[in-house]
Design a protein around this motif. Sequence first.
Motif, PDB file in Angstrom:
ATOM      1  N   PHE A   1       0.839  -1.202   0.000  1.00 18.68           N
ATOM      2  CA  PHE A   1       0.000   0.000   0.000  1.00 18.68           C
ATOM      3  C   PHE A   1       0.872   1.250   0.000  1.00 18.68           C
TER       4      PHE A   1
ATOM      5  N   THR B   1       2.048   4.858   1.004  1.00 19.95           N
ATOM      6  CA  THR B   1       1.914   5.557   2.285  1.00 19.95           C
ATOM      7  C   THR B   1       2.143   7.059   2.168  1.00 19.95           C
TER       8      THR B   1
ATOM      9  N   GLN C   1      -3.003   9.562   1.663  1.00 20.55           N
ATOM     10  CA  GLN C   1      -4.185   8.789   2.013  1.00 20.55           C
ATOM     11  C   GLN C   1      -5.160   8.722   0.839  1.00 20.55           C
ATOM     12  N   LEU C   2      -4.857   9.410  -0.246  1.00 21.86           N
ATOM     13  CA  LEU C   2      -5.708   9.400  -1.422  1.00 21.86           C
ATOM     14  C   LEU C   2      -5.293   8.312  -2.413  1.00 21.86           C
ATOM     15  N   GLU C   3      -4.285   7.531  -2.066  1.00 23.89           N
ATOM     16  CA  GLU C   3      -3.827   6.447  -2.915  1.00 23.89           C
ATOM     17  C   GLU C   3      -4.136   5.113  -2.244  1.00 23.89           C
ATOM     18  N   GLY C   4      -4.576   4.170  -3.052  1.00 25.35           N
ATOM     19  CA  GLY C   4      -4.864   2.840  -2.533  1.00 25.35           C
ATOM     20  C   GLY C   4      -4.470   1.802  -3.553  1.00 25.35           C
TER      21      GLY C   4
ATOM     22  N   ILE D   1      -8.012  -2.041   6.071  1.00 26.12           N
ATOM     23  CA  ILE D   1      -8.257  -1.460   4.748  1.00 26.12           C
ATOM     24  C   ILE D   1      -9.752  -1.202   4.581  1.00 26.12           C
ATOM     25  N   SER D   2     -10.080  -0.331   3.643  1.00 25.47           N
ATOM     26  CA  SER D   2     -11.454   0.162   3.526  1.00 25.47           C
ATOM     27  C   SER D   2     -12.392  -0.731   2.722  1.00 25.47           C
TER      28      SER D   2
ATOM     29  N   TYR E   1      -8.383   1.742   0.428  1.00 25.89           N
ATOM     30  CA  TYR E   1      -7.428   2.613   1.114  1.00 25.89           C
ATOM     31  C   TYR E   1      -7.122   2.064   2.491  1.00 25.89           C
TER      32      TYR E   1
END
Length: 78
Positions: free
Chosen positions: A19, A21, A24-27, A51-52, A58
């Motif tokens: 992931f 780091t 926070q807009l990258e997943g 994770i979301s 994300y």
Amino acid sequence: MTKNYSDTLFEEMKLLAKFPTQSQLEGIKIHNDATPIVITAAKALFDKGLISQTDGGYLTDSGIETVDNLHRVLATLS
């Protein structure tokens, strides 16, 4: 005391390490043609609240903290 860790746990760690780091807009997206162990690892990380989405998404706040700690461990062992 020695503890045995499952292969699934190591797959979860490997997936978490992928992931991004920096933002926070990258997943990441786990596609349905990924290996079953990767799909299982993603679902486990989702179930743990790291994770979301079950297919990546994300990092959650807990996921970000966990990945930071994971990177520290990996850097120490490298």
